[in-house]
Structure formats: structure tokens, C-alpha cells
Design a protein around this motif. Sequence first.
Motif, PDB file in Angstrom:
ATOM      1  N   LYS A 146     -25.451 -10.202  19.695  1.00  0.00           N
ATOM      2  CA  LYS A 146     -25.425 -11.490  19.001  1.00  0.00           C
ATOM      3  C   LYS A 146     -26.531 -12.404  19.514  1.00  0.00           C
ATOM      4  O   LYS A 146     -27.203 -13.095  18.723  1.00  0.00           O
ATOM      5  N   TYR A 147     -26.733 -12.400  20.825  1.00  0.00           N
ATOM      6  CA  TYR A 147     -27.812 -13.218  21.395  1.00  0.00           C
ATOM      7  C   TYR A 147     -29.165 -12.775  20.834  1.00  0.00           C
ATOM      8  O   TYR A 147     -29.994 -13.614  20.445  1.00  0.00           O
ATOM      9  N   GLY A 148     -29.375 -11.468  20.784  1.00  0.00           N
ATOM     10  CA  GLY A 148     -30.639 -10.964  20.261  1.00  0.00           C
ATOM     11  C   GLY A 148     -30.867 -11.334  18.810  1.00  0.00           C
ATOM     12  O   GLY A 148     -31.987 -11.668  18.406  1.00  0.00           O
ATOM     13  N   LEU A 149     -29.819 -11.285  18.020  1.00  0.00           N
ATOM     14  CA  LEU A 149     -29.936 -11.637  16.599  1.00  0.00           C
ATOM     15  C   LEU A 149     -30.121 -13.138  16.407  1.00  0.00           C
ATOM     16  O   LEU A 149     -30.836 -13.571  15.489  1.00  0.00           O
ATOM     17  N   ALA A 169     -34.185   4.658  24.157  1.00  0.00           N
ATOM     18  CA  ALA A 169     -32.836   4.107  23.981  1.00  0.00           C
ATOM     19  C   ALA A 169     -32.908   2.657  23.528  1.00  0.00           C
ATOM     20  O   ALA A 169     -32.162   2.222  22.641  1.00  0.00           O
ATOM     21  N   GLY A 170     -33.826   1.885  24.139  1.00  0.00           N
ATOM     22  CA  GLY A 170     -34.012   0.498  23.720  1.00  0.00           C
ATOM     23  C   GLY A 170     -34.490   0.394  22.289  1.00  0.00           C
ATOM     24  O   GLY A 170     -34.041  -0.467  21.518  1.00  0.00           O
ATOM     25  N   LYS A 177     -29.531  -2.115  15.260  1.00  0.00           N
ATOM     26  CA  LYS A 177     -28.947  -3.441  15.090  1.00  0.00           C
ATOM     27  C   LYS A 177     -29.932  -4.459  14.521  1.00  0.00           C
ATOM     28  O   LYS A 177     -29.562  -5.615  14.285  1.00  0.00           O
ATOM     29  N   GLY A 178     -31.181  -4.059  14.271  1.00  0.00           N
ATOM     30  CA  GLY A 178     -32.151  -4.976  13.677  1.00  0.00           C
ATOM     31  C   GLY A 178     -32.525  -6.134  14.582  1.00  0.00           C
ATOM     32  O   GLY A 178     -32.777  -7.250  14.111  1.00  0.00           O
TER      33      GLY A 178
END
Length: 326
Positions: A146-149, A169-170, A177-178
Motif C-alpha cells: 500500500k505504501y508503494g502504491l 524477486a523485487g 502489484k504494479g
Amino acid sequence: MAKRWLATLFSLAALSLCLGAAQARAAPYPDKPIRIIVPFAAGGSTDILARMAAATIGSALKKPVVVENRAGASGNIGMEAVARAAPDGYTLLFTSTNLTLNPSVIQHVPYDPVKDFSGVTMLAFAPMLLITRPDFAGNTLPSLIKYGLDHPGELNFSSSGAGGAPHLAGEMLKIRKGIDMTHVPYNGAAPAITDIVAGQVQMTFTTYVSAQAMLSAHRLKALAVASKQRLPVLPDVPTFAEEGLDDFEIGTMFGLLAPKGTPEPVIQALYGAIRQASASPDFQKKIIEQGASVVVNTPAEYDSYIREDVGKWSKLIKQIGKVSGN
């Protein structure tokens, strides 16, 4: 008369050669020391597990098994040496995911992981852990996502080097997750992890062995493990599937292989030695201590895994290229 005598002599000589060849073929395996080549330096997880496999095989088959470290070129030097070795069961390979990953990230690889090797067994699988600081973006994988989005372009993830399993993996998380986040490669796992604690980057993927000290000191927190089951050494860390991200399995496999063409009875003798030992609690404990899970699949299952893993990495690299515009 002389011609008949010569013909008889030649027949006896030919029969002797055939009997000698049959006896040679029937010689019990092994009848001399076995060499296992590890394509990485001594002291790492691959080397530790290779020596464990060597001791197991040597004890079961009653012959010395010598481990030879032949490092360099991301494992390609040692892997090529085994691919070119005689398929007689006396030169084996103990390696990691580099076997199946390298063809997708290195332009010219001097072996074919499918055509040049026969699998004996995958000894263990060490999944990647997603780790971050305990005080960053909450305590769960969903909160980090959520933080990344919510903060596109602000999230950085480190890795032990471009093109390795932690980097990929990253990238897999980024694609699935976009998330708009930036990869920061380091020269090894240690600095990639240290800079999370220092606040230079926010997260990384790594193995339990690499992060163990920081996790034990509570300076880092593992949010999820990229495997089907939780790790016995981290029973409270959920899998990605448990956190809502299915089919997110990535890590390092450790396996024993032989040159393609190695006789099936030899493959089965090696597999049988490891399979029998794998029931031992001491055997399992040593693998678990490396942050891995015991696998010990059949030779046929391992061959199938290798084919699928080559395809998985190739597909992921193409996806990364499309995302980056390359």
C-alpha cells in the motif's frame, strides 16, 4: 591348418576382449573416489550443503567423495567443467539456481542446463525473504505494498547484484502489484542489507542465512517468505500466499547433478544414498539451519524442475525488459 589355427586364435582373442569389456561394464559403482565440483567459493550455503552431500554419499557408497571449489563467472566455470566431463558418475556438480538463471541473464553460457546435465536430486530449497526495517510502512506485506502504491517512485529495493534471484524477486513484486519502485544493486548481500538499517533503501529480498544476524537483533523484520510453506526457523513469518499474493515462489535451489549420459544405475545409486540419509533428523536439521527446506525429489522430478525453472526465468526476464522499455 595354419589358417584354421589363426582363425581360432583370433576368435579366442575377440572373446577375451568381449568378456573384459563386459566385466568392466559390470564393475560395481563406485570403484574409485568421486569428485563433486562446487562452482562457488568455499564457505557459502552451496559449499556447506555440497560437503554434507559428499559425506552422505561417501558413507553410503563406501568410497571417498572429494569436494572441489571451482568458482568464477557466476558459476559458469565449474558448471562447464562438469558438463564436459565423462558421464561415468565420477565427476558431479553441486550447484544453485545459477544453473537455470544464468542462461537468461548472461549472453553466452557455456552449457545447456537441460541438455548437458542429468538431475540426481534437489537437496534443498532456500526461499527469498522480503525484509525491511521494523519501523517502516507498517508490519505486514499488504501495508508495504500500500505504501508503494500510495507513494510512486519513493520506494527503493536493494539486491546483492543485478540479475540475481534477489533482484528478480523485487522485479517480480514490482510487476505483480504494479508498484513504481527503483532497484539499487550492491556488490553482495551484506551491504544490500546494511543499507536498509542505515535508511538508504527501504527493502530487499535475501535468504535467511544472509539476514539471520540482523533479524535476531531485531534490526530488520521479515514480512513474508517466498515459498509454499513457512520456514521452520521463522515460524511466525507468513508466506506470500498467506498475505494475499499467490504463486509468489522464488529462491535458491541446491542440487546434485551429473553429466548427461550418466548411466541410470549410477544416478539411482547416488539418489538412493541421499534419499536414505534425508530421513535422519541430523540431516534435516543441517538444512533447516541454512534457512532451507528439505526437498530430495527423484531424478525425474528434478529434471522436470530444471526445465520449468529455465522457462520461468526466461519469461520473467522478458517481462522485466518490457516493463523497463528495453
